[in-house]
Write a protein that holds these residues in place. Structure first.
Motif, PDB file in Angstrom:
ATOM      1  N   GLU A  18     -86.562  50.079  49.687  1.00 21.85           N
ATOM      2  CA  GLU A  18     -86.448  51.638  49.219  1.00 21.85           C
ATOM      3  C   GLU A  18     -85.333  51.757  48.271  1.00 21.85           C
ATOM      4  OE1 GLU A  18     -87.009  54.160  52.610  1.00 21.85           O
ATOM      5  OE2 GLU A  18     -88.979  54.007  52.530  1.00 21.85           O
ATOM      6  N   LEU A  20     -83.870  55.354  45.711  1.00 18.11           N
ATOM      7  CA  LEU A  20     -84.108  56.663  45.310  1.00 18.11           C
ATOM      8  C   LEU A  20     -84.580  56.856  43.919  1.00 18.11           C
ATOM      9  CD1 LEU A  20     -81.357  58.608  47.224  1.00 18.11           C
ATOM     10  CD2 LEU A  20     -83.583  58.514  47.717  1.00 18.11           C
ATOM     11  N   GLY A  29     -83.553  62.768  45.026  1.00 15.10           N
ATOM     12  CA  GLY A  29     -85.030  61.978  44.675  1.00 15.10           C
ATOM     13  C   GLY A  29     -85.667  61.529  45.776  1.00 15.10           C
ATOM     14  N   ALA A  31     -87.478  58.411  48.268  1.00 12.65           N
ATOM     15  CA  ALA A  31     -87.335  57.172  48.484  1.00 12.65           C
ATOM     16  C   ALA A  31     -88.647  56.646  48.085  1.00 12.65           C
ATOM     17  CB  ALA A  31     -86.715  56.927  49.789  1.00 12.65           C
TER      18      ALA A  31
END
Length: 306
Positions: A18, A20, A29, A31
């Protein structure tokens, strides 16, 4: 890998985990997973594009910052066209494509795709969550063979240090599925047969009470117990056999109709249909045995008094 006989496409990936992604630098943002892939790996995954195109060898070779977004991520970022910019680690990337489905590796549907060379620049030395793998598309039936050769082709110095995951052999998988379906059908048939036998037995037992006078009359005019037994067993056997014949005919007709409706070649095992009718008749015989034994014990005088 691409030189092996049976390999249609093969490419390497970096699964970054993950990160952002945002519409503007410094903005809040979302993820989502990031995957770096070379063009051959993209060919293996084969995303279905809604807009734009896939990145190619030029983007890979020159580390061009472009991304392909799955429709789920594009919707969350309110992106409906290509050519707009998104930001990952405050670095601008151009959206080159938007896709909504894949042929392989379904985890890609929740991941942002970018060239592998660009993904390498996002990897920190302390980042231990990066997975590297090779994805391979093979000709039909070649997956098992390529699975035995892949590790040696990729790393001949230490092939046993690589983990190879190959899909099951299609023929073996088909046989397992057919065997499972056959077992399920057999279990359902046995349960249905048991229910039918119990129904015939209950009907025969109830018929004895209703036909007590008839049985007594036959006994009084000379019928012996074995004659009563034979009559009732013949009736329940005929009932079971009739039900088996009707069920077999209906099953054959439905099977032929489904096959013809799908333009398939009907394949019917008539021996199985005859065997099913015989088993149904045998079930009727067994179901009527105890009621018939009870009917043999009916005394003519007491029956006629009713």
């Amino acid at each position: 890998m691409r030189q092996l006989n049976g390999v249609e496409a093969a490419g390497h990936r970096l699964v970054l985990g993950e990160r952002l992604i945002a519409r503007a630098p410094g903005a809040v943002g979302i993820a989502t997973n990031m995957i770096g892939a070379d063009p051959q790996a993209v060919a293996v995954v084969t995303p279905r594009l809604l807009a734009g195109r896939h990145f190619d060898e030029f983007h890979q070779r020159h580390s061009v910052p472009v991304v392909s977004l799955p429709i789920s991520v594009a919707d969350r970022l309110h992106i409906g066209r290509i050519g707009v910019a998104v930001y990952i680690a405050d670095r601008a990337f151009t959206v080159i494509g938007i896709f909504d489905d894949v042929e392989r590796r379904p985890e890609t549907l929740l991941s942002v795709l970018m060239p592998a060379s660009v993904a390498e620049s996002l990897v920190d030395r302390q980042d231990v969550n990066v997975d590297r793998d090779v994805v391979i598309a093979t000709a039909p039936g070649a997956a098992q063979l390529i699975g035995t050769q892949a590790a040696l082709a990729l790393w001949p110095q230490a092939p046993f240090s690589l983990q190879v995951v190959a899909p099951p052999d299609p023929q073996m998988l088909r046989r397992e599925v057919e065997a499972s379906v056959s077992r399920s059908g057999l279990i359902i048939s046995v349960v249905a047969l048991a229910i039918g036998a119990l129904t015939i037995g209950n009907s025969a037992a109830a018929a004895i009470t209703a036909r007590t006078a008839e049985i007594g009359l036959r006994r009084s005019v000379g019928a012996r117990p074995r004659h009563i037994l034979a009559q009732l067993l013949a009736e329940t056997t005929a009932l079971g056999g009739f039900g088996g014949v009707v069920g077999a005919v209906v099953g054959v007709v439905i099977t032929i109709g489904v096959f013809l409706g799908n333009s398939w070649q009907p394949v019917i095992d008539l021996q199985a249909a005859f065997a099913a009718s015989a088993v149904s008749a045998a079930a009727g015989l067994l179901a009527g045995f105890w009621p018939a034994v009870r009917a043999m014990q009916v005394q003519p005088v007491s029956a006629l008094q009713r």
